[in-house]
Design a protein around this motif. Structure first.
Motif, mmCIF file in Angstrom:
data_model
loop_
_atom_site.group_PDB
_atom_site.id
_atom_site.type_symbol
_atom_site.label_atom_id
_atom_site.label_comp_id
_atom_site.label_asym_id
_atom_site.label_seq_id
_atom_site.Cartn_x
_atom_site.Cartn_y
_atom_site.Cartn_z
ATOM 1 N N UNK A 383 0.829 -1.203 0.000
ATOM 2 C CA UNK A 383 0.000 0.000 0.000
ATOM 3 C C UNK A 383 0.867 1.258 0.000
ATOM 4 N N UNK A 384 2.039 1.176 0.653
ATOM 5 C CA UNK A 384 2.961 2.306 0.637
ATOM 6 C C UNK A 384 3.426 2.595 -0.789
ATOM 7 N N UNK A 385 3.765 1.527 -1.512
ATOM 8 C CA UNK A 385 4.167 1.680 -2.916
ATOM 9 C C UNK A 385 2.991 2.154 -3.763
ATOM 10 N N UNK A 386 1.810 1.612 -3.495
ATOM 11 C CA UNK A 386 0.621 2.004 -4.244
ATOM 12 C C UNK A 386 0.341 3.494 -4.089
ATOM 13 N N UNK A 387 0.490 4.000 -2.855
ATOM 14 C CA UNK A 387 0.267 5.420 -2.627
ATOM 15 C C UNK A 387 1.207 6.290 -3.442
ATOM 16 N N UNK A 388 2.481 5.888 -3.500
ATOM 17 C CA UNK A 388 3.461 6.656 -4.270
ATOM 18 C C UNK A 388 3.296 6.447 -5.768
ATOM 19 N N UNK A 389 3.084 5.193 -6.176
ATOM 20 C CA UNK A 389 3.025 4.875 -7.608
ATOM 21 C C UNK A 389 1.806 5.481 -8.277
ATOM 22 N N UNK A 390 0.642 5.386 -7.622
ATOM 23 C CA UNK A 390 -0.584 5.900 -8.233
ATOM 24 C C UNK A 390 -0.465 7.388 -8.526
ATOM 25 N N UNK A 391 0.168 8.119 -7.616
ATOM 26 C CA UNK A 391 0.330 9.552 -7.841
ATOM 27 C C UNK A 391 1.447 9.829 -8.831
ATOM 28 N N UNK A 392 2.508 9.001 -8.814
ATOM 29 C CA UNK A 392 3.622 9.196 -9.743
ATOM 30 C C UNK A 392 3.179 9.055 -11.191
ATOM 31 N N UNK A 393 2.231 8.143 -11.434
ATOM 32 C CA UNK A 393 1.722 7.950 -12.786
ATOM 33 C C UNK A 393 0.973 9.188 -13.265
ATOM 34 N N UNK A 394 0.321 9.886 -12.334
ATOM 35 C CA UNK A 394 -0.507 11.036 -12.698
ATOM 36 C C UNK A 394 0.240 12.360 -12.675
ATOM 37 N N UNK A 395 1.375 12.412 -11.962
ATOM 38 C CA UNK A 395 2.003 13.704 -11.716
ATOM 39 C C UNK A 395 2.481 14.365 -13.004
ATOM 40 N N UNK A 396 2.971 13.576 -13.971
ATOM 41 C CA UNK A 396 3.389 14.166 -15.239
ATOM 42 C C UNK A 396 2.229 14.785 -15.986
ATOM 43 N N UNK A 397 1.079 14.114 -15.951
ATOM 44 C CA UNK A 397 -0.117 14.659 -16.599
ATOM 45 C C UNK A 397 -0.548 15.959 -15.929
ATOM 46 N N UNK A 398 -0.443 16.024 -14.584
ATOM 47 C CA UNK A 398 -0.814 17.243 -13.856
ATOM 48 C C UNK A 398 0.073 18.407 -14.285
ATOM 49 N N UNK A 399 1.393 18.147 -14.402
ATOM 50 C CA UNK A 399 2.319 19.200 -14.812
ATOM 51 C C UNK A 399 2.039 19.639 -16.252
ATOM 52 N N UNK A 400 1.777 18.687 -17.153
ATOM 53 C CA UNK A 400 1.442 19.044 -18.532
ATOM 54 C C UNK A 400 0.153 19.864 -18.595
ATOM 55 N N UNK A 401 -0.754 19.623 -17.669
ATOM 56 C CA UNK A 401 -2.077 20.266 -17.688
ATOM 57 C C UNK A 401 -2.046 21.670 -17.087
ATOM 58 N N UNK A 402 -1.488 21.802 -15.867
ATOM 59 C CA UNK A 402 -1.580 23.091 -15.158
ATOM 60 C C UNK A 402 -0.236 23.779 -14.986
ATOM 61 N N UNK A 403 0.862 23.129 -15.378
ATOM 62 C CA UNK A 403 2.171 23.743 -15.228
ATOM 63 C C UNK A 403 2.823 23.410 -13.896
ATOM 64 N N UNK A 404 4.085 23.759 -13.773
ATOM 65 C CA UNK A 404 4.861 23.405 -12.587
ATOM 66 C C UNK A 404 4.383 24.123 -11.330
ATOM 67 N N UNK A 405 4.121 25.422 -11.421
ATOM 68 C CA UNK A 405 3.807 26.198 -10.211
ATOM 69 C C UNK A 405 2.538 25.683 -9.534
ATOM 70 N N UNK A 406 1.450 25.548 -10.283
ATOM 71 C CA UNK A 406 0.206 25.066 -9.688
ATOM 72 C C UNK A 406 0.331 23.616 -9.226
ATOM 73 N N UNK A 407 1.135 22.837 -9.925
ATOM 74 C CA UNK A 407 1.354 21.450 -9.503
ATOM 75 C C UNK A 407 2.002 21.398 -8.124
ATOM 76 N N UNK A 408 2.960 22.275 -7.878
ATOM 77 C CA UNK A 408 3.619 22.286 -6.575
ATOM 78 C C UNK A 408 2.703 22.794 -5.477
ATOM 79 N N UNK A 409 1.742 23.611 -5.818
ATOM 80 C CA UNK A 409 0.707 23.994 -4.843
ATOM 81 C C UNK A 409 -0.091 22.758 -4.432
#
Length: 430
Positions: A383-409
């Motif tokens: 579950x620890x890996x699942x928590x990190x992996x599930x978000x890691x798969x999406x994080x690139x899409x978030x950055x492509x969508x809203x940019x780096x600054x809003x992603x870090x928020x």
């Protein structure tokens, strides 16, 4: 475990803690665990540090780079075969089998070109992750059984530091020398490392003694592979539900920042070699120092009290990185220096928090019956890996969508969720 409030005097006792850890390691028990966790970190280092930089320099989008994290999928499934490791054969035999599989997968990977054999390379890396995930079950089972209560802090330090050393060696280290030695020779060297650890594991007296105990115990044990019954037994262990929530959320914001900040720097003027040095190697030194500090502190203070402090410090470091993203100028040496500083701070706090988190997981698992301890710990680790992996798969899409600054928020908001959860920790784990 000792309790009390933090004070500045703990700094004076750190050298004594390090010397004690070295002494205990030389006795054999922690040295064995350190080697096993080190080679277990190699696949992670390849995929988290080496391949993203290599693929980005080849022009892949953030979304595609993030999707390669799907190759970690065997780590999510390891709870399915954890009962097999718990109930059949010995941990020693499982360790030897899986490390032979990882050595073989390294040899196969070395014959494949990333540019022309991407599908075959993905299958080879998937095999490597499968073997590493099964090895993880066996190593965790060994650690839970051979570590005494006063050794848990040292054991978790060795676990985190060993894993990160393997990750640094396979990630930042190989990224630095890849142009010199070539793809094929690089993976041939990795296979030799596995062979050396296989030979050490085969003769380790600690594992031979444990194997005899496990063989005698299994003869009198009734095997149960019913997933529903196993899950019910796992969930009946005290404080498991709170620990599940904790391992799912405690790394989300940090994971996003660590994954994306180096790519932000790559897009703003820093070279792959610079990032490999500072993010893949130097920052890992700070992470290892943080992990060692976490192990030291768990032997003297309440784990959840420590977690609250370092969660808040991590949130402040995330805010610093968010500010840098908004003002960064790749031509300024001051900005580069601040960026490198922020990476080191983030890894330092991340290392401390990781050791504290695994200490909490091991405390919870020690309340389980010995015949399901490896399965219980693997369940939490999955579950620890699942928590990190599930978000890691999406994080690139978030950055492509809203940019780096809003992603870090967003990363900061997720870190706040983790802080709120740890404030509700049960007394038995605090």
């Amino acid at each position: 475990m000792k309790t009390g409030c933090l004070n500045v005097n703990f700094i004076k006792t750190i050298p004594g803690f390090v010397l004690t850890a070295i002494h205990r390691t030389m006795n054999g028990k922690l040295l064995l665990l350190g080697l096993l966790y080190c080679v277990q970190g190699i696949p992670y280092g390849i995929q988290s540090s080496l391949l993203p930089i290599y693929f980005r320099t080849s022009g892949l989008s953030f979304t595609k780079i993030s999707l390669t994290k799907i190759l970690y999928f065997p780590w999510i499934l390891k709870v399915i075969w954890a009962p097999l490791v718990d109930q059949f054969s010995t941990k020693r035999q499982w360790l030897l089998l899986t490390m032979c599989g990882m050595a073989l997968s390294c040899l196969i990977t070395g014959t494949l070109s990333p540019e022309y054999n991407f599908s075959a390379l993905a299958v080879s890396l998937l095999l490597m992750n499968l073997m590493a995930s099964v090895q993880d079950i066996a190593v965790d089972g060994v650690a839970v059984q051979i570590l005494q209560n006063d050794e848990v802090g040292y054991g978790n330090t060795v676990q985190v530091v060993g894993y990160k050393l393997g990750s640094v060696f396979a990630g930042g280290g190989l990224l630095t020398i890849m142009n010199l030695v070539g793809w094929g020779l690089m993976f041939a060297l990795l296979s030799i490392v596995y062979v050396i650890v296989i030979l050490y594991t085969a003769v380790a007296s600690e594992l031979k003694t444990l194997s005899k105990i496990q063989s005698n115990h299994q003869k009198s044990m009734k095997h149960c592979l019913n997933p529903w019954r196993i899950l019910q037994e796992i969930l009946r262990v005290p404080d498991t539900f709170w620990t599940i929530g904790f391992v799912l959320v405690y790394k989300l914001g940090e994971q996003g920042a660590i994954s994306m900040f180096p790519l932000f720097l790559l897009d703003h003027g820093m070279s792959a070699g610079e990032i490999g040095l500072w993010h893949g190697m130097v920052a890992m030194v700070f992470s290892i120092i943080g992990s060692s500090l976490g192990g030291f502190l768990t032997t003297r203070y309440k784990v959840c009290s420590l977690m609250k402090i370092f969660f808040i410090l991590r949130l402040l470091s995330l805010a610093f990185q968010t500010f840098l993203i908004n003002v960064f100028n790749g031509n300024s040496w001051l900005m580069k220096g601040c960026a490198i500083l922020s990476i080191n701070i983030q890894h330092f706090f991340g290392g401390t928090i990781t050791t504290l988190a695994f200490s909490i997981m091991m405390q919870c698992t020690k309340m389980a019956h010995v015949r399901i301890q490896a399965t219980h710990y693997s369940f939490l680790a999955t579950l620890e890996v699942l928590g990190k992996l599930s978000f890691s798969v999406l994080v690139g899409w978030i950055v492509d969508w809203v940019g780096f600054f809003l992603s870090f928020i967003v990363f900061q908001l997720l870190s706040v969720v983790a802080i709120l959860h740890v404030y509700k920790a049960p007394k038995t784990l605090s």
